[in-house]
Design an enzyme around this catalytic site. Sequence first.
Site, PDB file in Angstrom:
ATOM      1  N   GLU A  33       9.263  -3.998  10.671  1.00 44.95           N
ATOM      2  CA  GLU A  33       9.691  -2.711  10.111  1.00 44.95           C
ATOM      3  C   GLU A  33      10.204  -1.778  11.205  1.00 44.95           C
ATOM      4  O   GLU A  33       9.514  -1.526  12.199  1.00 44.95           O
ATOM      5  CB  GLU A  33       8.512  -2.066   9.366  1.00 44.95           C
ATOM      6  CG  GLU A  33       8.863  -0.698   8.788  1.00 44.95           C
ATOM      7  CD  GLU A  33       7.912  -0.203   7.715  1.00 44.95           C
ATOM      8  OE1 GLU A  33       6.958  -0.919   7.356  1.00 44.95           O
ATOM      9  OE2 GLU A  33       8.123   0.915   7.233  1.00 44.95           O
ATOM     10  N   GLU A  39      -1.404  -5.269   8.886  1.00 42.56           N
ATOM     11  CA  GLU A  39      -0.605  -4.652   9.933  1.00 42.56           C
ATOM     12  C   GLU A  39      -1.252  -4.810  11.301  1.00 42.56           C
ATOM     13  O   GLU A  39      -2.474  -4.710  11.416  1.00 42.56           O
ATOM     14  CB  GLU A  39      -0.437  -3.147   9.647  1.00 42.56           C
ATOM     15  CG  GLU A  39       0.298  -2.837   8.359  1.00 42.56           C
ATOM     16  CD  GLU A  39       0.480  -1.336   8.141  1.00 42.56           C
ATOM     17  OE1 GLU A  39       0.163  -0.535   9.050  1.00 42.56           O
ATOM     18  OE2 GLU A  39       0.934  -0.967   7.046  1.00 42.56           O
ATOM     19  N   ASP A  66      -1.017  -6.084   0.070  1.00 43.63           N
ATOM     20  CA  ASP A  66      -1.399  -5.436   1.340  1.00 43.63           C
ATOM     21  C   ASP A  66      -2.904  -5.228   1.434  1.00 43.63           C
ATOM     22  O   ASP A  66      -3.526  -4.684   0.509  1.00 43.63           O
ATOM     23  CB  ASP A  66      -0.748  -4.041   1.431  1.00 43.63           C
ATOM     24  CG  ASP A  66       0.560  -4.039   2.190  1.00 43.63           C
ATOM     25  OD1 ASP A  66       0.874  -5.038   2.862  1.00 43.63           O
ATOM     26  OD2 ASP A  66       1.272  -3.008   2.114  1.00 43.63           O
ATOM     27  N   LYS A 103      -1.221  -9.381   3.317  1.00 36.10           N
ATOM     28  CA  LYS A 103      -0.483  -8.860   4.464  1.00 36.10           C
ATOM     29  C   LYS A 103      -1.359  -7.873   5.210  1.00 36.10           C
ATOM     30  O   LYS A 103      -2.056  -7.077   4.570  1.00 36.10           O
ATOM     31  CB  LYS A 103       0.821  -8.190   4.005  1.00 36.10           C
ATOM     32  CG  LYS A 103       1.628  -7.568   5.157  1.00 36.10           C
ATOM     33  CD  LYS A 103       3.084  -7.306   4.796  1.00 36.10           C
ATOM     34  CE  LYS A 103       3.352  -6.057   4.005  1.00 36.10           C
ATOM     35  NZ  LYS A 103       2.910  -4.823   4.689  1.00 36.10           N
ATOM     36  N   ASP A 147       0.833  -1.206   0.000  1.00 38.40           N
ATOM     37  CA  ASP A 147       0.000   0.000   0.000  1.00 38.40           C
ATOM     38  C   ASP A 147       0.871   1.262   0.000  1.00 38.40           C
ATOM     39  O   ASP A 147       0.352   2.374  -0.084  1.00 38.40           O
ATOM     40  CB  ASP A 147      -0.997  -0.012   1.173  1.00 38.40           C
ATOM     41  CG  ASP A 147      -0.327  -0.095   2.528  1.00 38.40           C
ATOM     42  OD1 ASP A 147       0.895  -0.276   2.588  1.00 38.40           O
ATOM     43  OD2 ASP A 147      -1.052   0.032   3.548  1.00 38.40           O
ATOM     44  N   SER A 148       2.202   1.094   0.058  1.00 38.16           N
ATOM     45  CA  SER A 148       3.117   2.213  -0.185  1.00 38.16           C
ATOM     46  C   SER A 148       2.866   2.810  -1.563  1.00 38.16           C
ATOM     47  O   SER A 148       3.303   3.931  -1.843  1.00 38.16           O
ATOM     48  CB  SER A 148       4.573   1.753  -0.056  1.00 38.16           C
ATOM     49  OG  SER A 148       4.815   0.626  -0.868  1.00 38.16           O
TER      50      SER A 148
HETATM   51  N1  MHF Z   1       8.764   5.145  -0.539  1.00 41.92           N
HETATM   52  C1  MHF Z   1       8.389   4.562   0.597  1.00 41.92           C
HETATM   53  N2  MHF Z   1       9.273   3.797   1.265  1.00 41.92           N
HETATM   54  C2  MHF Z   1       8.929   3.184   2.423  1.00 41.92           C
HETATM   55  O1  MHF Z   1       9.770   2.453   3.001  1.00 41.92           O
HETATM   56  C3  MHF Z   1       7.600   3.336   2.896  1.00 41.92           C
HETATM   57  C4  MHF Z   1       6.705   4.139   2.140  1.00 41.92           C
HETATM   58  N3  MHF Z   1       7.126   4.730   1.007  1.00 41.92           N
HETATM   59  N4  MHF Z   1       5.429   4.315   2.525  1.00 41.92           N
HETATM   60  C5  MHF Z   1       4.919   3.546   3.626  1.00 41.92           C
HETATM   61  C6  MHF Z   1       5.944   3.367   4.648  1.00 41.92           C
HETATM   62  C7  MHF Z   1       6.404   4.629   5.338  1.00 41.92           C
HETATM   63  N5  MHF Z   1       7.754   4.284   5.693  1.00 41.92           N
HETATM   64  C8  MHF Z   1       8.705   5.148   6.237  1.00 41.92           C
HETATM   65  C9  MHF Z   1       8.680   6.516   5.987  1.00 41.92           C
HETATM   66  C10 MHF Z   1       9.634   7.373   6.522  1.00 41.92           C
HETATM   67  C11 MHF Z   1      10.623   6.866   7.343  1.00 41.92           C
HETATM   68  C12 MHF Z   1      11.633   7.812   7.922  1.00 41.92           C
HETATM   69  O2  MHF Z   1      11.660   8.989   7.614  1.00 41.92           O
HETATM   70  N6  MHF Z   1      12.531   7.319   8.784  1.00 41.92           N
HETATM   71  C13 MHF Z   1      13.622   8.101   9.370  1.00 41.92           C
HETATM   72  C14 MHF Z   1      13.485   8.123  10.880  1.00 41.92           C
HETATM   73  C15 MHF Z   1      12.410   9.040  11.356  1.00 41.92           C
HETATM   74  C16 MHF Z   1      12.345   9.166  12.851  1.00 41.92           C
HETATM   75  O3  MHF Z   1      12.969   8.391  13.600  1.00 41.92           O
HETATM   76  O4  MHF Z   1      11.634  10.064  13.304  1.00 41.92           O
HETATM   77  C17 MHF Z   1      14.936   7.449   9.038  1.00 41.92           C
HETATM   78  O5  MHF Z   1      15.975   8.092   9.176  1.00 41.92           O
HETATM   79  O6  MHF Z   1      14.932   6.295   8.610  1.00 41.92           O
HETATM   80  C18 MHF Z   1      10.667   5.503   7.575  1.00 41.92           C
HETATM   81  C19 MHF Z   1       9.705   4.647   7.039  1.00 41.92           C
HETATM   82  C20 MHF Z   1       8.057   2.967   5.240  1.00 41.92           C
HETATM   83  N7  MHF Z   1       7.170   2.791   4.105  1.00 41.92           N
HETATM   84  C1  KIV Z   2       7.336  -1.290   3.186  1.00 39.80           C
HETATM   85  C2  KIV Z   2       6.534  -2.538   2.992  1.00 39.80           C
HETATM   86  C3  KIV Z   2       6.799  -3.559   4.040  1.00 39.80           C
HETATM   87  C4  KIV Z   2       5.060  -2.245   2.862  1.00 39.80           C
HETATM   88  O1  KIV Z   2       4.232  -2.597   3.667  1.00 39.80           O
HETATM   89  C5  KIV Z   2       4.625  -1.480   1.679  1.00 39.80           C
HETATM   90  O2  KIV Z   2       5.407  -1.311   0.733  1.00 39.80           O
HETATM   91  O3  KIV Z   2       3.470  -1.057   1.676  1.00 39.80           O
HETATM   92 MG    MG Z   3       2.353  -1.641   3.402  1.00 40.11          MG
END
Ligand code: MHF
Ligand code: KIV
Ligand code: MG
Length: 299
Positions: A209, A142, A111, A140, A68-69
């Site tokens: 995750e 959550e 998803d 899948k 669903d990303s």
């Molecule tokens: N393009 C994309 N990639 C992804 O992995 C993803 C999506 N979209 N959409 C759904 C979720 C959202 N996800 C995310 C989005 C942002 C962070 C992020 O900004 N992480 C920061 C830490 C932020 C914090 O600790 O406050 C990092 O540095 O990894 C992580 C996972 C994972 N999934």
């Molecule tokens: C980041 C993965 C695990 C996911 O759930 C997605 O792509 O939606």
């Molecule tokens: Mg997902």
Amino acid sequence: MTDPTTQNASPYGTLPPASSPATRKPVSLPRLLEMHARGEKIVMLTAYDATFAAVADAAGVECILVGDSLGMVCQGLSSTVGVSLETMRYHTECVTRGVRRVQGTAWIVSDLPYGTYHESKEQALRSAVVLMQAGAHMVKLEGGGWTADTVRFLVDRGIPVCAHLGLTPQTVHALGGYRVQGKTTESATLLKRHAHELQDAGATLMVLEMVPAALSAELTTELSHCATIGIGAGKDTAGQVLVLHDMLGLNLGKNPKFVRNFMAELPGIPGQHGIKEAITAYVQAVKNGSFPDNALHAW
Ligand SMILES: Nc1nc(=O)c2c([nH]1)NC[C@@H]1CN(c3ccc(C(=O)N[C@@H](CCC(=O)O)C(=O)O)cc3)CN21
Ligand SMILES: CC(C)C(=O)C(=O)O
Ligand SMILES: [Mg+2]
């Protein structure tokens, strides 16, 4: 006799090489669990359309996740909360057609989007049937222990289920951001309990995750009938998953820490820079344990 042309000699002409789609066996649930038992890493990657699904399959990706990303990378939404079941059905069909067109072998996971399994297990079954009939092999969903009854209900009715714990993006507003989960002793204990409840309910894959590498390593050892798939969860999970666009360097915002850009790292051989090569590099890096690197992509 080691000459591949004579080895393949047959009255019908030259057989395709062993790695060609025509001779590969479809990925199945027993095979994924057998890979886990044997210690071979499972490679999962998202895809949302026919062409990318076919390329990922040909590059050796075992599990294609119609995530669903897609709400964020395809639809431009700011989170996955607004993705509908109809959208997931459409993209699942597209991916399934792409894999079939090239006689691919990938296991397709789709998803269940936000709000389509929360009401009741009957609602979850109706939603899961839509995705299974669109071509998914597994759905899948959550969430922790509250989903266990739903997981059992689906599994009992022949729908393989992948669980998803840790950072669950559909609940981003409740979590207060895309943050690492399970950092405290209490939250780690709770996450472990949820993981066991979901395995006991029949989940056979489990995405972890953004959880500390040590926690996902422990869980991976503890769970004997459920293979963990990590994203930002360190290197010691049974498999890895990334969002396709992220590993190709096509993220619209800042890349999460767990991302590695495989496109940018390709060697400078003219004609060799391509999406298929980047995905192949990702598959190899997961298989040989060089991705993720706990010092760079984990907590
Ligand atoms: N393009 C994309 N990639 C992804 O992995 C993803 C999506 N979209 N959409 C759904 C979720 C959202 N996800 C995310 C989005 C942002 C962070 C992020 O900004 N992480 C920061 C830490 C932020 C914090 O600790 O406050 C990092 O540095 O990894 C992580 C996972 C994972 N999934
Ligand atoms: C980041 C993965 C695990 C996911 O759930 C997605 O792509 O939606
Ligand atoms: Mg997902």
